[in-house]
Write a protein that holds these residues in place. Sequence first.
Motif, PDB file in Angstrom:
ATOM      1  N   ASP A 132       0.843  -1.191   0.000  1.00 25.27           N
ATOM      2  CA  ASP A 132       0.000   0.000   0.000  1.00 25.27           C
ATOM      3  C   ASP A 132       0.887   1.253   0.000  1.00 25.27           C
ATOM      4  N   GLU A 133       0.334   2.352  -0.459  1.00 24.85           N
ATOM      5  CA  GLU A 133       1.124   3.561  -0.697  1.00 24.85           C
ATOM      6  C   GLU A 133       1.790   4.093   0.570  1.00 24.85           C
ATOM      7  N   ALA A 134       1.055   4.137   1.664  1.00 25.99           N
ATOM      8  CA  ALA A 134       1.621   4.684   2.900  1.00 25.99           C
ATOM      9  C   ALA A 134       2.801   3.839   3.386  1.00 25.99           C
ATOM     10  N   SER A 135       2.642   2.509   3.369  1.00 17.98           N
ATOM     11  CA  SER A 135       3.735   1.629   3.794  1.00 17.98           C
ATOM     12  C   SER A 135       4.909   1.726   2.834  1.00 17.98           C
ATOM     13  N   ALA A 136       4.618   1.804   1.529  1.00 16.49           N
ATOM     14  CA  ALA A 136       5.687   1.902   0.528  1.00 16.49           C
ATOM     15  C   ALA A 136       6.498   3.173   0.739  1.00 16.49           C
ATOM     16  N   GLN A 137       5.834   4.291   1.031  1.00 13.84           N
ATOM     17  CA  GLN A 137       6.549   5.545   1.294  1.00 13.84           C
ATOM     18  C   GLN A 137       7.437   5.419   2.522  1.00 13.84           C
ATOM     19  N   GLN A 138       6.878   4.862   3.588  1.00 13.03           N
ATOM     20  CA  GLN A 138       7.622   4.728   4.837  1.00 13.03           C
ATOM     21  C   GLN A 138       8.844   3.815   4.658  1.00 13.03           C
ATOM     22  N   ILE A 139       8.645   2.663   4.014  1.00 14.77           N
ATOM     23  CA  ILE A 139       9.740   1.711   3.821  1.00 14.77           C
ATOM     24  C   ILE A 139      10.799   2.297   2.899  1.00 14.77           C
ATOM     25  N   ALA A 140      10.370   2.945   1.804  1.00 14.91           N
ATOM     26  CA  ALA A 140      11.329   3.531   0.862  1.00 14.91           C
ATOM     27  C   ALA A 140      12.149   4.623   1.540  1.00 14.91           C
ATOM     28  N   ASP A 141      11.485   5.495   2.278  1.00 13.52           N
ATOM     29  CA  ASP A 141      12.206   6.563   2.983  1.00 13.52           C
ATOM     30  C   ASP A 141      13.209   5.988   3.970  1.00 13.52           C
ATOM     31  N   SER A 142      12.782   4.976   4.726  1.00 16.32           N
ATOM     32  CA  SER A 142      13.666   4.370   5.727  1.00 16.32           C
ATOM     33  C   SER A 142      14.839   3.655   5.077  1.00 16.32           C
ATOM     34  N   ALA A 143      14.578   2.921   3.989  1.00 21.48           N
ATOM     35  CA  ALA A 143      15.645   2.176   3.313  1.00 21.48           C
ATOM     36  C   ALA A 143      16.686   3.127   2.734  1.00 21.48           C
ATOM     37  N   ILE A 144      16.240   4.207   2.099  1.00 22.45           N
ATOM     38  CA  ILE A 144      17.176   5.175   1.520  1.00 22.45           C
ATOM     39  C   ILE A 144      17.960   5.869   2.627  1.00 22.45           C
ATOM     40  N   ALA A 145      17.284   6.266   3.705  1.00 22.81           N
ATOM     41  CA  ALA A 145      17.969   6.929   4.822  1.00 22.81           C
ATOM     42  C   ALA A 145      19.011   5.996   5.444  1.00 22.81           C
ATOM     43  N   LEU A 146      18.669   4.728   5.617  1.00 22.79           N
ATOM     44  CA  LEU A 146      19.618   3.773   6.181  1.00 22.79           C
ATOM     45  C   LEU A 146      20.802   3.560   5.249  1.00 22.79           C
ATOM     46  N   HIS A 147      20.504   3.428   3.964  1.00 20.41           N
ATOM     47  CA  HIS A 147      21.586   3.234   2.984  1.00 20.41           C
ATOM     48  C   HIS A 147      22.528   4.440   2.965  1.00 20.41           C
ATOM     49  N   GLU A 148      21.954   5.636   2.989  1.00 21.55           N
ATOM     50  CA  GLU A 148      22.787   6.847   2.974  1.00 21.55           C
ATOM     51  C   GLU A 148      23.615   6.959   4.251  1.00 21.55           C
ATOM     52  N   SER A 149      23.035   6.592   5.385  1.00 22.14           N
ATOM     53  CA  SER A 149      23.802   6.668   6.635  1.00 22.14           C
ATOM     54  C   SER A 149      24.928   5.639   6.636  1.00 22.14           C
ATOM     55  N   ARG A 150      24.691   4.471   6.054  1.00 22.11           N
ATOM     56  CA  ARG A 150      25.753   3.466   5.937  1.00 22.11           C
ATOM     57  C   ARG A 150      26.869   3.959   5.027  1.00 22.11           C
ATOM     58  N   ASN A 151      26.488   4.555   3.909  1.00 20.33           N
ATOM     59  CA  ASN A 151      27.499   5.085   2.980  1.00 20.33           C
ATOM     60  C   ASN A 151      28.321   6.176   3.651  1.00 20.33           C
ATOM     61  N   ALA A 152      27.648   7.036   4.419  1.00 21.97           N
ATOM     62  CA  ALA A 152      28.365   8.112   5.109  1.00 21.97           C
ATOM     63  C   ALA A 152      29.320   7.528   6.153  1.00 21.97           C
ATOM     64  N   ALA A 153      28.873   6.488   6.845  1.00 22.15           N
ATOM     65  CA  ALA A 153      29.735   5.854   7.848  1.00 22.15           C
ATOM     66  C   ALA A 153      30.932   5.190   7.187  1.00 22.15           C
ATOM     67  N   HIS A 154      30.709   4.536   6.047  1.00 23.10           N
ATOM     68  CA  HIS A 154      31.818   3.903   5.318  1.00 23.10           C
ATOM     69  C   HIS A 154      32.796   4.957   4.822  1.00 23.10           C
ATOM     70  N   ALA A 155      32.268   6.044   4.286  1.00 22.63           N
ATOM     71  CA  ALA A 155      33.142   7.112   3.774  1.00 22.63           C
ATOM     72  C   ALA A 155      33.970   7.710   4.916  1.00 22.63           C
ATOM     73  N   GLN A 156      33.327   7.927   6.042  1.00 18.65           N
ATOM     74  CA  GLN A 156      34.044   8.480   7.197  1.00 18.65           C
ATOM     75  C   GLN A 156      35.116   7.503   7.677  1.00 18.65           C
ATOM     76  N   ARG A 157      34.783   6.212   7.696  1.00 21.18           N
ATOM     77  CA  ARG A 157      35.743   5.202   8.122  1.00 21.18           C
ATOM     78  C   ARG A 157      36.912   5.127   7.140  1.00 21.18           C
ATOM     79  N   ASP A 158      36.587   5.199   5.845  1.00 16.35           N
ATOM     80  CA  ASP A 158      37.649   5.171   4.833  1.00 16.35           C
ATOM     81  C   ASP A 158      38.570   6.370   4.983  1.00 16.35           C
ATOM     82  N   ASP A 159      37.977   7.544   5.235  1.00 15.04           N
ATOM     83  CA  ASP A 159      38.796   8.751   5.429  1.00 15.04           C
ATOM     84  C   ASP A 159      39.696   8.598   6.637  1.00 15.04           C
ATOM     85  N   SER A 160      39.160   8.066   7.723  1.00 15.50           N
ATOM     86  CA  SER A 160      39.979   7.920   8.928  1.00 15.50           C
ATOM     87  C   SER A 160      41.059   6.859   8.715  1.00 15.50           C
ATOM     88  N   ASP A 161      40.752   5.822   7.931  1.00 19.97           N
ATOM     89  CA  ASP A 161      41.766   4.810   7.618  1.00 19.97           C
ATOM     90  C   ASP A 161      42.881   5.405   6.776  1.00 19.97           C
TER      91      ASP A 161
END
Length: 195
Positions: A132-161
């Motif tokens: 359903d549309e409401a669940s799809a919006q919530q899941i999509a927003d959460s998945a993208i936010a989680l993916h972006e936060s993981r990428n940011a954490a990896h980038a920060q870790r790579d920079d510190s390495d």
Amino acid sequence: MATLYETLGVSEHASDDEIKRAYRKAAMRCHPDRNAGNEEAARAEFLEIKDAYAILSDAGQRAVYDRIFAEEMERWNAQKKQEEAERDAREAQEREAREAIYRERIALAMQFASRGHNRDVVFGVLLGRDCDEASAQQIADSAIALHESRNAAHAQRDDSDHNDMPREKVKETADAAHVNPLGAMWFQFLNNLKL
């Protein structure tokens, strides 16, 4: 449905005298002659009171009634408990099925997000899977936010390495990654080991 005791307004442990007094009081209150304009309803109630008294005033009939009533109440309670247990099991099964579908949708959203697809693509994929549309919006927003936060954490870790490495070593590692795709995968594997 009221019990015979409730019809007369007495407890199940009422004495014969209490039953007799309750009958007289209820019979006077519900007698058709005392309920002008409402004779039919009064007559029906009066007959119920009369039948209740006929059974409860006779010791033998009262004992039979009490035994049968107790058996029926026990059967009814057992049936009610069984129905409640079946309902609870059915609700638990439905809840598990909903949770499994939700987990599948989250996994699908994370899969598309990790492939670099944007939020609208993830949202569309979920809608295509009958979400359903409401669940799809919530899941999509959460998945993208989680993916972006993981990428940011990896980038920060790579920079510190890389900050810990001498500058020449960072350049060599980066050059090796650009020149050799297998080297790039190996470099990524080593970075992931540090998680």
